[in-house]
Design a protein around this motif. Structure first.
Motif, short mmCIF file in Angstrom:
data_model
loop_
_atom_site.label_atom_id
_atom_site.label_comp_id
_atom_site.label_asym_id
_atom_site.label_seq_id
_atom_site.Cartn_x
_atom_site.Cartn_y
_atom_site.Cartn_z
N ALA A 112 0.86 -1.18 0.00
CA ALA A 112 0.00 0.00 0.00
C ALA A 112 0.89 1.23 0.00
CB ALA A 112 -0.92 0.01 1.22
N PRO A 113 0.50 2.27 -0.72
CA PRO A 113 1.31 3.49 -0.74
C PRO A 113 1.21 4.25 0.57
CG PRO A 113 -0.70 3.82 -1.99
CD PRO A 113 -0.68 2.38 -1.60
N GLY A 114 2.20 5.10 0.80
CA GLY A 114 2.20 5.93 1.99
C GLY A 114 1.28 7.12 1.85
N PRO A 115 1.12 7.88 2.92
CA PRO A 115 0.25 9.07 2.89
C PRO A 115 0.68 10.05 1.80
CG PRO A 115 0.91 8.55 5.14
CD PRO A 115 1.73 7.67 4.25
N GLY A 116 -0.29 10.51 1.05
CA GLY A 116 -0.02 11.48 0.00
C GLY A 116 0.46 10.89 -1.31
N TRP A 117 0.61 9.59 -1.35
CA TRP A 117 1.07 8.93 -2.58
C TRP A 117 -0.11 8.30 -3.29
CZ3 TRP A 117 6.18 7.46 -4.50
CH2 TRP A 117 7.21 8.23 -3.95
N GLY A 118 -0.36 8.77 -4.51
CA GLY A 118 -1.41 8.21 -5.34
C GLY A 118 -0.84 7.43 -6.50
N ALA A 119 -1.70 7.11 -7.44
CA ALA A 119 -1.29 6.28 -8.58
C ALA A 119 -0.12 6.88 -9.37
CB ALA A 119 -2.49 6.02 -9.49
N ALA A 124 8.26 -3.23 -6.85
CA ALA A 124 9.15 -3.39 -8.00
C ALA A 124 9.05 -4.77 -8.62
CB ALA A 124 10.60 -3.07 -7.62
N ASN A 125 7.91 -5.40 -8.49
CA ASN A 125 7.71 -6.76 -8.98
C ASN A 125 6.20 -7.02 -9.08
OD1 ASN A 125 7.45 -9.52 -9.39
ND2 ASN A 125 9.01 -10.08 -7.90
N PRO A 126 5.66 -7.20 -10.29
CA PRO A 126 4.22 -7.46 -10.38
C PRO A 126 3.77 -8.67 -9.56
CG PRO A 126 5.13 -6.97 -12.54
CD PRO A 126 6.31 -7.10 -11.61
N THR A 138 -7.45 -4.58 -4.37
CA THR A 138 -7.04 -4.49 -5.78
C THR A 138 -7.11 -3.08 -6.34
OG1 THR A 138 -9.30 -5.05 -6.45
CG2 THR A 138 -7.74 -6.88 -6.22
N GLY A 139 -7.28 -2.07 -5.48
CA GLY A 139 -7.48 -0.71 -5.96
C GLY A 139 -6.37 -0.20 -6.85
N LEU A 140 -5.12 -0.39 -6.44
CA LEU A 140 -3.97 0.07 -7.23
C LEU A 140 -3.22 -1.10 -7.85
CD1 LEU A 140 -2.38 2.96 -5.10
CD2 LEU A 140 -3.69 3.15 -7.21
N LEU A 141 -3.87 -2.23 -7.97
CA LEU A 141 -3.18 -3.40 -8.52
C LEU A 141 -2.64 -3.13 -9.91
CD1 LEU A 141 -2.30 -6.34 -8.35
CD2 LEU A 141 -4.60 -7.01 -9.11
N TRP A 142 -3.41 -2.40 -10.72
CA TRP A 142 -2.95 -2.14 -12.09
C TRP A 142 -1.63 -1.36 -12.11
CZ3 TRP A 142 -2.26 2.79 -14.09
CH2 TRP A 142 -2.78 3.85 -13.35
N VAL A 143 -1.45 -0.48 -11.13
CA VAL A 143 -0.19 0.27 -11.06
C VAL A 143 0.97 -0.67 -10.73
CG1 VAL A 143 1.06 2.12 -9.88
CG2 VAL A 143 -1.38 2.37 -10.36
N LEU A 201 1.18 -3.75 -11.26
CA LEU A 201 1.43 -4.69 -12.36
C LEU A 201 2.13 -4.01 -13.54
CD1 LEU A 201 -1.91 -6.75 -12.51
CD2 LEU A 201 0.25 -7.41 -11.46
N LEU A 202 1.69 -2.83 -13.90
CA LEU A 202 2.17 -2.19 -15.13
C LEU A 202 3.43 -1.36 -14.93
CD1 LEU A 202 -1.18 -1.03 -16.81
CD2 LEU A 202 0.14 -3.11 -17.20
N ALA A 203 3.58 -0.74 -13.77
CA ALA A 203 4.73 0.15 -13.57
C ALA A 203 6.06 -0.58 -13.70
CB ALA A 203 4.62 0.86 -12.23
N PRO A 204 6.25 -1.75 -13.08
CA PRO A 204 7.53 -2.44 -13.26
C PRO A 204 7.81 -2.82 -14.71
CG PRO A 204 6.38 -3.31 -11.34
CD PRO A 204 5.41 -2.44 -12.08
N VAL A 205 6.77 -3.21 -15.44
CA VAL A 205 6.94 -3.54 -16.85
C VAL A 205 7.36 -2.29 -17.63
CG1 VAL A 205 5.81 -4.40 -18.92
CG2 VAL A 205 5.31 -5.44 -16.70
N ALA A 206 6.73 -1.16 -17.31
CA ALA A 206 7.12 0.10 -17.96
C ALA A 206 8.58 0.42 -17.66
CB ALA A 206 6.22 1.23 -17.48
N GLY A 207 9.03 0.15 -16.44
CA GLY A 207 10.41 0.36 -16.09
C GLY A 207 11.35 -0.50 -16.91
N SER A 208 10.97 -1.75 -17.13
CA SER A 208 11.79 -2.63 -17.97
C SER A 208 11.83 -2.14 -19.41
CB SER A 208 11.23 -4.06 -17.93
OG SER A 208 11.79 -4.79 -16.86
N LEU A 209 10.70 -1.68 -19.92
CA LEU A 209 10.66 -1.15 -21.28
C LEU A 209 11.58 0.08 -21.40
CD1 LEU A 209 6.84 -1.39 -22.02
CD2 LEU A 209 8.64 -2.86 -22.92
#
Length: 215
Positions: free
Chosen positions: A111-118, A172-174, A187-192, A194-202
């Motif tokens: 879960a993200p910390g306070p003030g951290w969104g998607a 750092a790992n889906p 599952t609220g931020l699950l998409w983040v 899942l996709l953010a680490p892949v974007a990092g690899s790209l």
């Protein structure tokens, strides 16, 4: 790995822990978790590299290694499916073994910390994976350094957990979030995650294609 992560979270932060010596502060728990997961990554990656097998537990790494042209395209999908399935099975086993105590720690879901969104989480998770993949590429092109890669990557994973844990969650790992999110229902931020680490690899693959040493 996920069974171990949930089990560690259960004993450190769950109700009724019989181990009073375990760290009480959130920061200390993150340090313990970081060292634990980093040690697992190092232990898995080291023997796997010596046997010339893959040994990675991260779908974003599988994709990144394919982009770096050191992993066959035909193996990417089976690896990703296996990694995500292993995540769900590990968390489900932990819930079966520990029951309500595992549920009390959210099945170790991030879960993200306070003030951290998607947006903030996405940038942090993508950036950390991009840096790790560039480290992999750097060491991978230098045979004299390659044997040190398991320890370096284990250290990188531990650092992500310790320093980004209070901010983005430090996944750092889906696969790290997939099982805990599904089993716990968070599952609220699950998409983040899942996709953010892949974007990092790209991103890392694109950067390395431009800066890698030419033969």
């Amino acid at each position: 790995m996920l069974f171990t992560v949930v089990t560690a979270a259960r004993w450190m932060a769950g109700p009724g822990s019989p181990f009073p010596v375990l760290p009480a502060s959130p920061r200390a728990r993150l340090v313990v978790m970081g060292l634990l997961v980093g040690a697992i990554v190092t232990a898995v990656l080291g023997p796997s590299m010596r046997r010339q097998t893959a040994g990675h537990l991260n779908p974003a790494v599988s994709i990144g290694l394919w982009l770096l042209r050191v992993f066959p395209a035909r193996a990417v999908l089976p690896f990703v499916v296996a990694q995500l399935a292993g995540s769900v099975c590990g968390v489900a086993l932990a819930r079966l073994v520990w029951g309500d105590a595992a549920a009390a720690v959210g099945d170790a879901a991030l879960a993200p910390g306070p003030g951290w969104g998607a947006p903030e989480v996405f940038l942090a998770e993508a950036g950390s994976v991009a840096l790790m993949m560039l480290v992999v590429a750097w060491f991978g092109t230098r045979p004299a350094l390659l044997r040190r890669l398991p320890l370096v990557i284990g250290g990188c994973v531990a650092a992500v957990i310790v320093f980004l844990g209070p901010l983005s969650g430090g996944g750092a790992n889906p696969a790290r979030q997939f099982g805990p999110a599904l089993v716990s229902g968070t599952t609220g931020l699950l998409w983040v995650y899942l996709l953010a680490p892949v974007a990092g690899s790209l991103l890392a693959g694109g950067v390395w294609a431009r800066v890698r040493p030419r033969p």
